[in-house]
Motif scaffolding. Structure first.
Motif, PDB file in Angstrom:
ATOM      1  N   UNK A 180       2.224   3.353  -9.244  1.00  0.00           N
ATOM      2  CA  UNK A 180       2.683   2.368  -8.145  1.00  0.00           C
ATOM      3  C   UNK A 180       2.350   2.907  -6.926  1.00  0.00           C
ATOM      4  N   UNK A 181       1.726   1.912  -5.934  1.00  0.00           N
ATOM      5  CA  UNK A 181       1.322   2.162  -4.558  1.00  0.00           C
ATOM      6  C   UNK A 181       2.676   1.574  -3.694  1.00  0.00           C
ATOM      7  N   UNK A 182       3.371   2.591  -2.829  1.00  0.00           N
ATOM      8  CA  UNK A 182       4.498   2.205  -2.045  1.00  0.00           C
ATOM      9  C   UNK A 182       3.846   2.170  -0.675  1.00  0.00           C
ATOM     10  N   UNK A 183       3.920   1.293   0.293  1.00  0.00           N
ATOM     11  CA  UNK A 183       3.392   1.139   1.663  1.00  0.00           C
ATOM     12  C   UNK A 183       4.905   0.455   2.569  1.00  0.00           C
ATOM     13  N   UNK A 184       5.120   1.477   3.647  1.00  0.00           N
ATOM     14  CA  UNK A 184       6.007   1.134   4.447  1.00  0.00           C
ATOM     15  C   UNK A 184       5.337   0.607   5.655  1.00  0.00           C
ATOM     16  N   UNK A 185       5.810  -0.362   6.202  1.00  0.00           N
ATOM     17  CA  UNK A 185       5.372  -0.936   7.445  1.00  0.00           C
ATOM     18  C   UNK A 185       6.496  -1.243   8.323  1.00  0.00           C
ATOM     19  N   UNK A 232       5.369   9.498   1.325  1.00  0.00           N
ATOM     20  CA  UNK A 232       4.491  10.210   2.736  1.00  0.00           C
ATOM     21  C   UNK A 232       5.459   9.654   3.876  1.00  0.00           C
ATOM     22  N   UNK A 233       5.344  10.615   5.015  1.00  0.00           N
ATOM     23  CA  UNK A 233       6.052  10.259   6.133  1.00  0.00           C
ATOM     24  C   UNK A 233       5.362   9.138   6.740  1.00  0.00           C
ATOM     25  N   UNK A 234       6.175   8.378   7.502  1.00  0.00           N
ATOM     26  CA  UNK A 234       5.709   7.147   8.464  1.00  0.00           C
ATOM     27  C   UNK A 234       5.058   7.692   9.608  1.00  0.00           C
ATOM     28  N   UNK A 235       3.747   7.215   9.781  1.00  0.00           N
ATOM     29  CA  UNK A 235       3.159   7.573  11.250  1.00  0.00           C
ATOM     30  C   UNK A 235       3.679   6.545  12.468  1.00  0.00           C
ATOM     31  N   UNK A 287       2.989   3.145   9.635  1.00  0.00           N
ATOM     32  CA  UNK A 287       2.579   2.972   8.427  1.00  0.00           C
ATOM     33  C   UNK A 287       2.807   4.212   7.426  1.00  0.00           C
ATOM     34  N   UNK A 288       3.093   4.229   6.222  1.00  0.00           N
ATOM     35  CA  UNK A 288       3.042   4.949   5.211  1.00  0.00           C
ATOM     36  C   UNK A 288       2.614   4.663   3.692  1.00  0.00           C
TER      37      UNK A 288
END
Length: 281
Positions: free
Chosen positions: A66-71, A101-104, A109-110
């Motif tokens: 699974x890919x998890x993308x935080x925006x 992964x930490x949010x930049x 984005x992470x």
């Protein structure tokens, strides 16, 4: 929720399509259409900073991945914001289960590829959509107690059904508000109490009692206390204090009322009160 949310979702879809095209491309002579991967978007609401909010997008890449993308919008340039999936609802809190992964802060984005929990247990896209958990994005590694954005996921997601009851002024002039119950996918409820004019720094116990407010009755459910500085309290509703199952549908038909008290040592002073369930119909 966000002014830029539609842009975020377009961007997330582009990420999904590019990832899928890379991992699942076919021969040029294959004319069969490529199915889009399964995708689930969860809202991440602002907590410590009202300017920071966004989404967490879960994409099924294959049966194990699974890919998890935080925006997020509103994150400070140069910031680095740790993010995790935690157990339980956001209202309850819980330990970290999956580190993301930490949010930049510059991009907001992470992106994390997930196959297992931090403990090494295999976890699939379908598992995550059933998971009893929530996502937290923190201010920094040194300030994990400061949550900048947060959202329930999996079985804790809200269905959109809700019921609000008025909490009227009682013993303290000027304090009133409401209690909102929102249904979760698992049948439980998120209860949010909002009051106006509570004293700064106060801590106000709140409960569901048996019977109507006019009749009075014993405490059957304990909410998280109302924070006087914000006038708010958020509590997961799954069972009564005695362990009896008690979810969203039970609230709507319950013979009860809500009291918000002045303090733990002054439970006899009720700052706001209102009937719920069948007593409010």
């Amino acid at each position: 929720m966000l002014n830029d949310l539609s842009k975020f979702r377009i961007f997330a879809l582009m990420l999904v399509l590019s990832t899928f095209a890379f991992t699942g491309c076919k021969d040029d002579d294959d004319d069969l259409p490529i199915p889009l991967p399964k995708t689930k978007v969860y809202e991440l609401e602002s907590v410590a900073d009202p300017n920071i909010e966004g989404t967490a997008t879960f994409v099924r890449l294959d049966e194990r991945t699974t890919s998890i993308t935080i925006l997020l919008t509103g994150t400070p340039t140069g910031g680095r914001h740790p993010a995790h999936i935690h157990a339980n609802t956001a209202a309850e809190g819980g330990p970290i289960v999956i580190s993301l992964e930490p949010v930049n802060g510059t991009t907001g984005i992470s992106t994390t590829i997930v196959q297992t929990t931090d403990a090494g247990t295999r976890v699939t896209y379908e598992d995550l959509l059933r998971f009893d958990g929530h996502v937290n994005v923190h201010l920094s590694q040194d300030q994990l107690d400061v949550i900048v954005a947060q959202g329930d996921i999996g079985q804790n997601e809200l269905t959109g059904k809700s019921k609000q009851y008025a909490l009227n002024e009682k013993d303290v002039p000027g304090i009133s508000g409401s209690v909102l119950f929102e249904e979760r996918k698992n049948g439980e409820a998120l209860a949010t109490i909002k009051l106006q004019n509570t004293p700064e720094g106060g801590i106000h116990p709140a409960h569901i009692h048996k019977n109507s407010a006019k009749e009075g009755g014993d405490i059957v459910f304990t909410f998280n206390p109302v924070n006087g500085s914000t006038g708010m309290s958020m509590t997961n509703v799954a069972k009564l204090d005695n362990g009896t199952p008690f979810g969203y549908k039970d609230v709507l038909r319950y013979d009860g009322y809500v009291n918000v008290h002045l303090s733990e040592t002054q439970l006899n002073v009720i700052v706001a009160q209102g009937d719920i369930g069948k007593n409010a119909d």
